[in-house]
Design a protein around this motif. Structure first.
Motif, mmCIF file in Angstrom:
data_model
loop_
_atom_site.group_PDB
_atom_site.id
_atom_site.type_symbol
_atom_site.label_atom_id
_atom_site.label_comp_id
_atom_site.label_asym_id
_atom_site.label_seq_id
_atom_site.Cartn_x
_atom_site.Cartn_y
_atom_site.Cartn_z
ATOM 1 N N LYS A 80 -3.842 0.301 -2.622
ATOM 2 C CA LYS A 80 -4.139 0.290 -1.855
ATOM 3 C C LYS A 80 -4.286 -0.556 -0.892
ATOM 4 C CE LYS A 80 -6.326 4.291 -2.882
ATOM 5 N NZ LYS A 80 -5.074 5.603 -2.845
ATOM 6 N N THR A 81 -3.768 -1.985 -1.084
ATOM 7 C CA THR A 81 -3.453 -3.153 -0.533
ATOM 8 C C THR A 81 -1.948 -3.524 -0.696
ATOM 9 O OG1 THR A 81 -4.111 -4.594 -2.553
ATOM 10 C CG2 THR A 81 -6.136 -3.720 -0.681
ATOM 11 N N ALA A 106 0.556 -1.207 0.107
ATOM 12 C CA ALA A 106 -0.079 -0.156 -0.400
ATOM 13 C C ALA A 106 0.932 1.446 -0.139
ATOM 14 C CB ALA A 106 -0.899 0.015 1.064
#
Length: 197
Positions: A68-69, A48
């Motif tokens: 985002k991950t 992220a």
């Protein structure tokens, strides 16, 4: 009975497709050209905050996304709409930039795995009046370090060094009170850090 056979065929097709995608995901960074307009990019070991961009051959950013991950990243792109030319996917991590170049010609997208590259970014750390610079340079690219003092929006060069044939660059600078700009140029890439001491 016909519906049952159709559903079984669809199920087998989905399992085969899933197995193919999982097989590609086990590789490091891979590109999967699906043959249609969409090209799927699969990136392994992302975090992220990593930054994915698509740039043209002039360095202009056409697409930008903050990941985002953590783990595996997959996304489909319609690259056929781009004008003919050379482009690059760049994945910017903490201390490295991975590049995946591709070309578009007559709405056909071509990747060459041999052109993929990794550039290592410098690490700059300040502790009181000391500034530590380290950079991994496995391809022994010429690297230039410039330190500028900034006074009233004017920059004055205080130190400059060209480093050649060095795989691991390690420098320590003792700076007086004030504002400084450190520029590090290596492999046609420039990294800038501002220091307020």
């Amino acid at each position: 009975m016909k519906n049952t056979i159709k559903n079984i065929k669809k199920g087998i097709l989905m399992v085969a497709l899933l197995a193919t995608v999982i097989g590609f995901a086990k590789d490091s960074n891979s590109l999967i050209n699906k043959g249609a307009k969409k090209t799927a990019i699969v990136l392994k070991n992302v975090k992220a905050g990593n930054l994915l961009t698509i740039k043209d051959n002039h360095g202009i950013i056409l697409y930008k996304e903050e990941i985002k991950t953590n783990g595996l990243y997959t996304k489909g792109f319609d690259l056929t709409e781009l004008p003919d030319g050379a482009y690059v996917f760049e994945l910017e991590k903490d201390l490295e930039i991975n590049t995946i170049p591709f070309t578009v010609a007559l709405s056909k997208v071509t990747f060459d795995k041999t052109d993929e590259a990794t550039y290592f970014k410098p690490y700059v750390k300040q502790e009181k009046d000391l500034v530590y610079i380290t950079k991994l340079n496995p391809e022994l690219k010429e690297t230039t370090i410039n330190v500028y003092a900034i006074n009233d929006n004017e920059s004055t060069l205080r130190f400059s060094e060209k480093i050649e044939n060095t795989q691991s660059i390690e420098k320590i600078f003792k700076l007086t009170k004030g504002n400084f700009k450190i520029e590090i140029n290596s492999g046609n890439k420039e990294y800038t850090t501002f220091i307020n001491n």
